[in-house]
Design a protein around this motif. Structure first.
Motif, PDB file in Angstrom:
ATOM      1  N   THR A 171      16.815  28.432   6.007  1.00  0.00           N
ATOM      2  CA  THR A 171      15.863  29.425   5.501  1.00  0.00           C
ATOM      3  C   THR A 171      14.927  29.898   6.611  1.00  0.00           C
ATOM      4  N   MET A 172      14.564  28.988   7.511  1.00  0.00           N
ATOM      5  CA  MET A 172      13.702  29.374   8.638  1.00  0.00           C
ATOM      6  C   MET A 172      14.410  30.353   9.564  1.00  0.00           C
ATOM      7  N   ARG A 173      15.681  30.099   9.827  1.00  0.00           N
ATOM      8  CA  ARG A 173      16.446  31.002  10.691  1.00  0.00           C
ATOM      9  C   ARG A 173      16.627  32.360  10.029  1.00  0.00           C
ATOM     10  N   SER A 192      15.227  36.025  11.351  1.00  0.00           N
ATOM     11  CA  SER A 192      16.127  37.165  11.535  1.00  0.00           C
ATOM     12  C   SER A 192      15.675  38.365  10.717  1.00  0.00           C
ATOM     13  N   LEU A 193      15.207  38.124   9.497  1.00  0.00           N
ATOM     14  CA  LEU A 193      14.744  39.221   8.643  1.00  0.00           C
ATOM     15  C   LEU A 193      13.504  39.887   9.239  1.00  0.00           C
ATOM     16  N   VAL A 194      12.605  39.094   9.811  1.00  0.00           N
ATOM     17  CA  VAL A 194      11.410  39.673  10.440  1.00  0.00           C
ATOM     18  C   VAL A 194      11.799  40.524  11.642  1.00  0.00           C
ATOM     19  N   GLN A 195      12.733  40.015  12.463  1.00  0.00           N
ATOM     20  CA  GLN A 195      13.191  40.792  13.611  1.00  0.00           C
ATOM     21  C   GLN A 195      13.828  42.099  13.168  1.00  0.00           C
ATOM     22  N   LEU A 203      11.189  44.582  11.994  1.00  0.00           N
ATOM     23  CA  LEU A 203      10.420  45.137  13.092  1.00  0.00           C
ATOM     24  C   LEU A 203      11.263  45.993  14.033  1.00  0.00           C
ATOM     25  N   GLY A 204      12.586  45.868  13.916  1.00  0.00           N
ATOM     26  CA  GLY A 204      13.475  46.620  14.790  1.00  0.00           C
ATOM     27  C   GLY A 204      13.435  46.125  16.212  1.00  0.00           C
ATOM     28  N   VAL A 205      13.208  44.815  16.385  1.00  0.00           N
ATOM     29  CA  VAL A 205      13.153  44.229  17.731  1.00  0.00           C
ATOM     30  C   VAL A 205      14.196  43.125  17.839  1.00  0.00           C
ATOM     31  N   ARG A 206      14.500  42.823  19.067  1.00  0.00           N
ATOM     32  CA  ARG A 206      15.440  41.732  19.339  1.00  0.00           C
ATOM     33  C   ARG A 206      14.829  40.848  20.401  1.00  0.00           C
TER      34      ARG A 206
END
Length: 245
Positions: free
Chosen positions: A228-230, A234-237, A240-243
Motif C-alpha cells: 500500500t505504501m508503494r 506511485s499514485l502521488v507521483q 503530480l506528473g513527476v518521476r
C-alpha cells in the motif's frame, strides 16, 4: 569499516558510472530490509550530512557500495535504537576515527529477545515522552501541536509506539517546506483508512487459534502495508506528473 563520504570533492568532475548506482537503484536495494524508506528519506539524510554521494556533471547522484552500506547502517540505528541524527552522525564519525564507542540507547531496543506477546499481536516497542522528544529532536510545543491534530497519539499508559519517532521526524522535515501539521490531517485520515483495509484482510487470521496462523497474519500485514505504501507513492507521483530519479 564504514564508508567515509567523499563525493562532494568530485561533484564538478565527470564521475564514472562503473560500480556506482542511481538513487532509484539504491532505493530498490534498501527496501528489502527497509520497506518504508523513500527517495525523500535518502535525500534528507544527504542534506543532514550522513552521506555524500558523487554527482555527475548534470547533477545526478551516484552512490557507491560504501554509500549504501552507510545508509543501511544509519537506517538500522534509527530503526533499532531510535537515535536522533545528530547522535548517529557523531557515532559514525567516532567509528571512522577508529574509536571504540558504545552506541547510546533511547527507549527499548528491538533486540529480538523472547518477550511474551498478546495473542495474535506482535509486541510493540515503546518509548516515553522525553525519549520521543530527544530521539526526534523536537520541542514540547511541537509535539503537543501534532497531538492536537492526531498525527501522533500516545498509548493508553502515556507512552508512545516507537514508530512515533519516524512520524515526528517526517512531520518536522515537511515543515521545512512550509507544510504545516494542519495540512497533514488528510494524510493521517488516508493512512487510517489504508490500515483499516489491511486489518480487515488479516483480522480472520489474527483471531485463529493456531499460533502459526496468527504469526502468518503479522507477516501478511507487513507485506500488505509495504504494497500500500508503494502504491500510494506511485499514485502521488502520477498525480503530480513527476518521476523521481
Amino acid at each position: 569499516m564504514l564508508h567515509t563520504p567523499s563525493g562532494g570533492a568530485r561533484s564538478g568532475t565527470a564521475a564514472t558510472d562503473r560500480g556506482l548506482m542511481s538513487i532509484g537503484a539504491v532505493l530498490n536495494r534498501l527496501r528489502e530490509e527497509f520497506p518504508e524508506v523513500t527517495i525523500s528519506k535518502i535525500r534528507f539524510l544527504e542534506s543532514e550530512g550522513l552521506i555524500e554521494p558523487q554527482r555527475t556533471p548534470s547533477g545526478y547522484r551516484k552512490f557507491s557500495a560504501g554509500d549504501v552500506e552507510r545508509l543501511a547502517h544509519v537506517l538500522r540505528m534509527q530503526r533499532d535504537h531510535y537515535l536522533p541524527l545528530k547522535v548517529i552522525r557523531e557515532h559514525l564519525d567516532a567509528m571512522e576515527r577508529g574509536e571504540a564507542v558504545a552506541l547510546p540507547v533511547v527507549g527499548r531496543q528491538r533486540t529480538g529477545e523472547d518477550v511474551p506477546e498478546p495473542p495474535g499481536r506482535a509486541t510493540v516497542a515503546r518509548i516515553g515522552r522525553a525519549e520521543l522528544l530527544a530521539a526526534a529532536d523536537i520541542a514540547e510545543g511541537d509535539l503537543a501541536e501534532w497531538e492536537s491534530y492526531g498525527l501522533i497519539t500516545p498509548l493508553e499508559d502515556g507512552v508512545y509506539d516507537a514508530e512515533a519517532v519516524t512520524v515526528a521526524s517526517l512531520v518536522s522535515e515537511l515543515g521545512r517546506f512550509g507544510i504545516e501539521p494542519r495540512h497533514l490531517r488528510l494524510m493521517k485520515a488516508a493512512a487510517d483508512r489504508e490500515a483499516g483495509l489491511v486489518d480487515q484482510v488479516v483480522a480472520p487470521l489474527r483471531r485463529h487459534r493456531n499460533p502459526q496462523t496468527r504469526a502468518h497474519a503479522e507477516a501478511r500485514a507487513k507485506e500488505l502495508a509495504a504494497l500500500t505504501m508503494r502504491l500510494h507513492a506511485s499514485l502521488v507521483q502520477t498525480a503530480l506528473g513527476v518521476r523521481l530519479p
